[in-house]
Design a protein around this motif. Structure first.
Motif, mmCIF file in Angstrom:
data_model
loop_
_atom_site.group_PDB
_atom_site.id
_atom_site.type_symbol
_atom_site.label_atom_id
_atom_site.label_comp_id
_atom_site.label_asym_id
_atom_site.label_seq_id
_atom_site.Cartn_x
_atom_site.Cartn_y
_atom_site.Cartn_z
ATOM 1 N N GLY A 1 0.820 -1.212 0.000
ATOM 2 C CA GLY A 1 0.000 0.000 0.000
ATOM 3 C C GLY A 1 0.849 1.256 0.000
ATOM 4 O O GLY A 1 0.579 2.217 -0.736
ATOM 5 N N ASP B 1 -1.712 -8.810 1.069
ATOM 6 C CA ASP B 1 -1.611 -8.250 2.414
ATOM 7 C C ASP B 1 -3.021 -8.052 2.953
ATOM 8 O O ASP B 1 -3.987 -8.545 2.387
ATOM 9 C CB ASP B 1 -0.788 -6.961 2.434
ATOM 10 N N SER B 2 -3.154 -7.331 4.051
ATOM 11 C CA SER B 2 -4.464 -7.168 4.689
ATOM 12 C C SER B 2 -5.454 -6.409 3.812
ATOM 13 O O SER B 2 -6.654 -6.568 3.960
ATOM 14 C CB SER B 2 -4.293 -6.450 6.027
ATOM 15 N N SER B 3 -4.960 -5.589 2.884
ATOM 16 C CA SER B 3 -5.867 -4.820 2.021
ATOM 17 C C SER B 3 -6.267 -5.591 0.765
ATOM 18 O O SER B 3 -7.072 -5.111 -0.016
ATOM 19 C CB SER B 3 -5.212 -3.486 1.627
ATOM 20 N N ASN C 1 -2.211 -7.054 -4.543
ATOM 21 C CA ASN C 1 -1.643 -5.975 -5.343
ATOM 22 C C ASN C 1 -0.659 -6.575 -6.326
ATOM 23 O O ASN C 1 -0.003 -7.572 -6.035
ATOM 24 C CB ASN C 1 -0.897 -4.965 -4.456
#
Length: 135
Positions: free
Chosen positions: A48, A89-91, A94
């Motif tokens: 991010g 990842d947590s989001s 990507n």
């Protein structure tokens, strides 16, 4: 009447010997096959943060782990190879480009394989691969 001496090995002795051999063999197997992260001490790159402002991270070395999605074909081989790396990842997932310079003599990179990369963020925001290990 005198007692006769016991001859032979008792079954409990055999069980104790087998237990000792199993313990020693298991400990040796553990010591020989333990894995350590070769890139210990290197800061993990936040996907991010990289996507938000990659040039602010320039000049720093990071560790990033992901699955090689594909090679980007519009990049000349004489200038290195550019790969799309899928990082979770947590989001969410990507896709981040990583550049392997033409003089890199490390492992052969294959699609759909998980790798741990040590990268340097260039001034342009491109991630230059310094080292890689198959995870």
């Amino acid at each position: 009447m005198s007692r006769r001496a016991q001859s032979g090995v008792r079954p409990t002795h055999w069980l104790g010997l087998i237990a000792i051999l199993a313990f020693v063999g298991g400990g040796g197997f553990f010591l020989m096959n333990r894995t350590t992260d070769p890139m210990t001490g290197i800061t993990e790159l936040s996907p991010g943060e990289f996507m938000e402002n990659a040039t602010a991270l320039s000049g720093n070395e990071y560790k990033i782990e992901g699955v090689v999605d594909d090679r980007l074909d519009n990049w000349r081989s004489a200038e290195g190879r550019l790969f799309s790396l899928q990082v979770s990842d947590s989001s969410g997932n990507n896709f981040i480009p990583v550049w392997v310079p033409p003089d890199y003599k490390g492992a052969n990179i294959q699609r759909r394989q998980r790798y741990i990369f040590k990268v340097l963020v260039l001034e342009t925001g491109v991630l230059k691969v310094l080292e890689l290990v198959k995870a």
